[in-house]
Design a protein around this motif. Structure first.
Motif, mmCIF file in Angstrom:
data_model
loop_
_atom_site.group_PDB
_atom_site.id
_atom_site.type_symbol
_atom_site.label_atom_id
_atom_site.label_comp_id
_atom_site.label_asym_id
_atom_site.label_seq_id
_atom_site.Cartn_x
_atom_site.Cartn_y
_atom_site.Cartn_z
ATOM 1 N N ASP A 66 0.830 -1.213 0.000
ATOM 2 C CA ASP A 66 0.000 0.000 0.000
ATOM 3 C C ASP A 66 0.865 1.264 0.000
ATOM 4 O OD1 ASP A 66 -2.386 -1.382 -0.100
ATOM 5 O OD2 ASP A 66 -2.764 -1.250 2.064
ATOM 6 N N GLN A 67 1.957 1.245 0.758
ATOM 7 C CA GLN A 67 2.850 2.407 0.770
ATOM 8 C C GLN A 67 3.473 2.627 -0.610
ATOM 9 O OE1 GLN A 67 5.732 2.713 3.964
ATOM 10 N NE2 GLN A 67 4.376 1.551 5.317
ATOM 11 N N ALA A 68 3.893 1.527 -1.242
ATOM 12 C CA ALA A 68 4.501 1.642 -2.571
ATOM 13 C C ALA A 68 3.484 2.145 -3.592
ATOM 14 C CB ALA A 68 5.083 0.290 -3.000
ATOM 15 N N ILE A 69 2.273 1.643 -3.532
ATOM 16 C CA ILE A 69 1.222 2.063 -4.463
ATOM 17 C C ILE A 69 0.876 3.534 -4.246
ATOM 18 C CG2 ILE A 69 -1.215 1.733 -5.074
ATOM 19 C CD1 ILE A 69 -0.687 -1.312 -4.508
ATOM 20 N N ALA A 70 0.915 3.990 -3.006
ATOM 21 C CA ALA A 70 0.647 5.405 -2.728
ATOM 22 C C ALA A 70 1.710 6.295 -3.380
ATOM 23 C CB ALA A 70 0.605 5.647 -1.222
ATOM 24 N N LEU A 71 2.934 5.800 -3.473
ATOM 25 C CA LEU A 71 4.010 6.563 -4.111
ATOM 26 C C LEU A 71 3.944 6.503 -5.630
ATOM 27 C CD1 LEU A 71 6.982 5.526 -1.808
ATOM 28 C CD2 LEU A 71 5.834 7.749 -1.880
ATOM 29 N N ASP A 72 3.561 5.343 -6.151
ATOM 30 C CA ASP A 72 3.486 5.147 -7.600
ATOM 31 C C ASP A 72 2.337 4.195 -7.902
ATOM 32 O OD1 ASP A 72 3.739 4.524 -10.278
ATOM 33 O OD2 ASP A 72 5.865 4.018 -10.184
ATOM 34 N N GLY A 73 1.220 4.768 -8.284
ATOM 35 C CA GLY A 73 0.011 3.995 -8.525
ATOM 36 C C GLY A 73 0.094 3.013 -9.674
ATOM 37 N N LEU A 74 1.153 3.071 -10.472
ATOM 38 C CA LEU A 74 1.302 2.149 -11.596
ATOM 39 C C LEU A 74 2.464 1.172 -11.389
ATOM 40 C CD1 LEU A 74 0.654 4.593 -14.576
ATOM 41 C CD2 LEU A 74 -0.943 2.990 -13.490
ATOM 42 N N HIS A 75 2.949 1.055 -10.171
ATOM 43 C CA HIS A 75 4.057 0.141 -9.873
ATOM 44 C C HIS A 75 3.500 -1.286 -9.834
ATOM 45 C CE1 HIS A 75 7.507 -1.410 -7.369
ATOM 46 N NE2 HIS A 75 8.104 -0.772 -8.360
ATOM 47 N N GLU A 76 3.630 -1.973 -10.963
ATOM 48 C CA GLU A 76 2.968 -3.256 -11.174
ATOM 49 C C GLU A 76 3.300 -4.305 -10.113
ATOM 50 O OE1 GLU A 76 2.901 -6.889 -14.419
ATOM 51 O OE2 GLU A 76 3.743 -4.964 -15.008
#
Length: 92
Positions: free
Chosen positions: A50-60
């Motif tokens: 969730d933290q990574a997605i918050a930083l980059d919503g397209l980080h597959e």
């Protein structure tokens, strides 16, 4: 001592950082999340994703980790919602 031909280029590329700090941070969050998932801490893995997605919503790979963690937690509705959200993001 100088390297001959392509060896110098190879040496320079292996010493030079290959990505920016934001990408390195995303990769770290994912690695920690994968480690947590491997150690049966699906909730902790989901937090990292969730933290990574918050930083980059397209980080597959972070989305993949989130879906795997949600599956491990038995959160079927969250899996469907997350997949739909990712699909909408990619369509934009």
């Amino acid at each position: 001592m100088a390297f001959a031909g392509g060896a110098q280029t190879f040496a320079e590329e292996t010493v030079r950082p290959t990505s920016d700090p934001a990408t390195q941070w995303l990769d770290l969050l994912e690695r920690v999340g994968r480690s947590r998932l491997a150690h049966e801490d699906a909730r902790g893995a989901l937090q990292m994703a969730d933290q990574a997605i918050a930083l980059d919503g397209l980080h597959e790979s972070s989305w993949r980790l989130a879906l795997q963690a949600e599956q491990a937690l038995g959160l079927r509705e969250s899996i469907t919602r997350g997949y739909d959200e990712l699909t909408r993001s990619l369509d934009e």
